[in-house]
Scaffold this motif. Structure first.
Motif, mmCIF file in Angstrom:
data_model
loop_
_atom_site.group_PDB
_atom_site.id
_atom_site.type_symbol
_atom_site.label_atom_id
_atom_site.label_comp_id
_atom_site.label_asym_id
_atom_site.label_seq_id
_atom_site.Cartn_x
_atom_site.Cartn_y
_atom_site.Cartn_z
ATOM 1 N N ALA A 16 93.332 -64.337 -5.866
ATOM 2 C CA ALA A 16 93.233 -62.878 -5.878
ATOM 3 C C ALA A 16 94.466 -62.230 -6.488
ATOM 4 O O ALA A 16 94.402 -61.082 -6.947
ATOM 5 C CB ALA A 16 93.027 -62.361 -4.455
ATOM 6 N N CYS A 17 95.595 -62.951 -6.519
ATOM 7 C CA CYS A 17 96.835 -62.404 -7.073
ATOM 8 C C CYS A 17 97.037 -62.756 -8.540
ATOM 9 O O CYS A 17 98.071 -62.403 -9.125
ATOM 10 C CB CYS A 17 98.031 -62.892 -6.269
ATOM 11 S SG CYS A 17 98.091 -62.275 -4.573
ATOM 12 N N LEU A 18 96.084 -63.451 -9.148
ATOM 13 C CA LEU A 18 96.175 -63.805 -10.562
ATOM 14 C C LEU A 18 95.436 -62.784 -11.424
ATOM 15 O O LEU A 18 94.338 -62.340 -11.077
ATOM 16 C CB LEU A 18 95.559 -65.181 -10.813
ATOM 17 C CG LEU A 18 96.423 -66.415 -10.568
ATOM 18 C CD1 LEU A 18 95.568 -67.670 -10.749
ATOM 19 C CD2 LEU A 18 97.620 -66.464 -11.500
ATOM 20 N N ALA A 19 96.038 -62.442 -12.554
ATOM 21 C CA ALA A 19 95.345 -61.630 -13.544
ATOM 22 C C ALA A 19 94.227 -62.460 -14.174
ATOM 23 O O ALA A 19 94.269 -63.698 -14.151
ATOM 24 C CB ALA A 19 96.323 -61.169 -14.613
ATOM 25 N N PRO A 20 93.191 -61.829 -14.723
ATOM 26 C CA PRO A 20 92.151 -62.598 -15.415
ATOM 27 C C PRO A 20 92.763 -63.541 -16.449
ATOM 28 O O PRO A 20 93.660 -63.155 -17.212
ATOM 29 C CB PRO A 20 91.302 -61.511 -16.077
ATOM 30 C CG PRO A 20 91.480 -60.318 -15.184
ATOM 31 C CD PRO A 20 92.904 -60.378 -14.718
ATOM 32 N N ASP A 21 92.301 -64.774 -16.466
ATOM 33 C CA ASP A 21 92.797 -65.830 -17.344
ATOM 34 C C ASP A 21 94.213 -66.244 -16.985
ATOM 35 O O ASP A 21 94.910 -66.855 -17.801
ATOM 36 C CB ASP A 21 92.728 -65.417 -18.814
ATOM 37 C CG ASP A 21 92.541 -66.621 -19.739
ATOM 38 O OD1 ASP A 21 91.967 -67.638 -19.294
ATOM 39 O OD2 ASP A 21 92.973 -66.547 -20.902
#
Length: 285
Positions: free
Chosen positions: A122-127
């Motif tokens: 959930a804390c990662l940006a897309p890609d």
């Protein structure tokens, strides 16, 4: 919703880490960080919002390089350390969307592994990319067997004295369950040798890796138990030169936050060539 079972005593782990001798060589973390350097160089991607976290942030690097350039890390500790403290059981990171998150051995100290991975996702940006080093299931197998034999001999029962580790076969499913795309897990196996079993036990204590289990025996190991465990260990894992060996597995997990640009698996029935045709060609070659 039921809370996950408490496997690890996190306050005890923090005390163990704080008691490590100053200047002690944490060779296990060093192995992982050396491997991390090589793995990042193989990634042809630029990262501008990178975070690296571990139970103790002190040995973590301030930066690294990918195949496309330099990476500057924000560092965070999940148990104790000289950087910002975050709680892996209720993860709140310095910024909401990182393009790279690296976890070095956090999965050894969290009680809710699927929940931790889902919060990372959930804390990662897309890609965005997630990389994690975790101690593998075959690690310290010799020590585990030695203590089982010693407990059976001394007390007539069995007690949990070595922490459980994640089997390689479970890692891909854990990443998929947390919502990662393109999940990969692989393992590096190291054999570490010691003069005696007690030397191994002393090093584990110095590393801050003594028994971290919440459901541990209520009293310290007695000299008789340690002698029996040492004898069982020597019988199990002594090399011809008299030194004893210990297995260390470091599993690497990687997964990406989903993005439309990523390669997608083929839909069932969409293949242009049948498996029967391919196998037939191979059988005639």
């Amino acid at each position: 919703m039921a809370l996950p079972a408490k496997t690890f005593d996190r306050e005890l782990i923090a005390r163990h880490l704080r008691r490590r001798p100053e200047g002690f060589d944490d060779f296990v973390t060093r192995l992982a960080l050396n491997d991390l350097t090589d793995r990042l160089l193989a990634v042809t991607r630029t990262f501008t919002q990178a975070l690296i976290l571990a139970p103790d942030a002190a040995p973590l690097p301030l930066g690294a390089s990918s195949g496309e350039g330099n990476i500057v890390f924000e560092r965070a500790a999940t148990i104790v350390g000289g950087a910002e403290l975050v709680d892996p059981e209720a993860l709140v990171l310095p910024r909401p969307q990182h393009d790279l998150i690296i976890s070095i051995f956090d999965l050894q100290v969290v009680n809710d592994v699927p929940g931790f991975l889902a919060r990372i996702r959930a804390c990662l940006a897309p890609d965005g990319l997630f990389l994690a080093a975790v101690i593998g299931g075959a690690s310290l197998a010799e020590l585990r067997q030695a203590f089982l034999a010693a407990d059976a001999e001394v007390s007539g029962g069995a007690f949990a004295r070595v922490a459980p580790f994640i089997p390689l076969g479970d890692c891909g499913g854990l990443l998929q369950r947390a919502g990662f795309a393109l999940p990969v897990a692989d393992v590096e196996t190291h054999i570490v040798r010691y003069p005696t079993p007690l030397a191994l036990m002393r090093e584990l204590k110095a590393l801050g890796a003594s028994n971290p289990l919440a459901d541990r025996p209520g009293r310290l190991a007695t000299p008789r138990l340690l002698a029996a465990a040492s004898a069982a260990y020597s019988a199990l894992a002594t090399d011809p030169d008299g030194r004893v060996r210990a297995t260390l597995e470091i599993i690497w997990l990687s997964g990406w936050a989903p993005h439309e640009s990523q390669q997608k698996p083929l839909q069932p029935g969409s293949a242009q060539t049948s498996l029967t045709t391919i196998l037939g060609r191979k059988s005639r070659s």
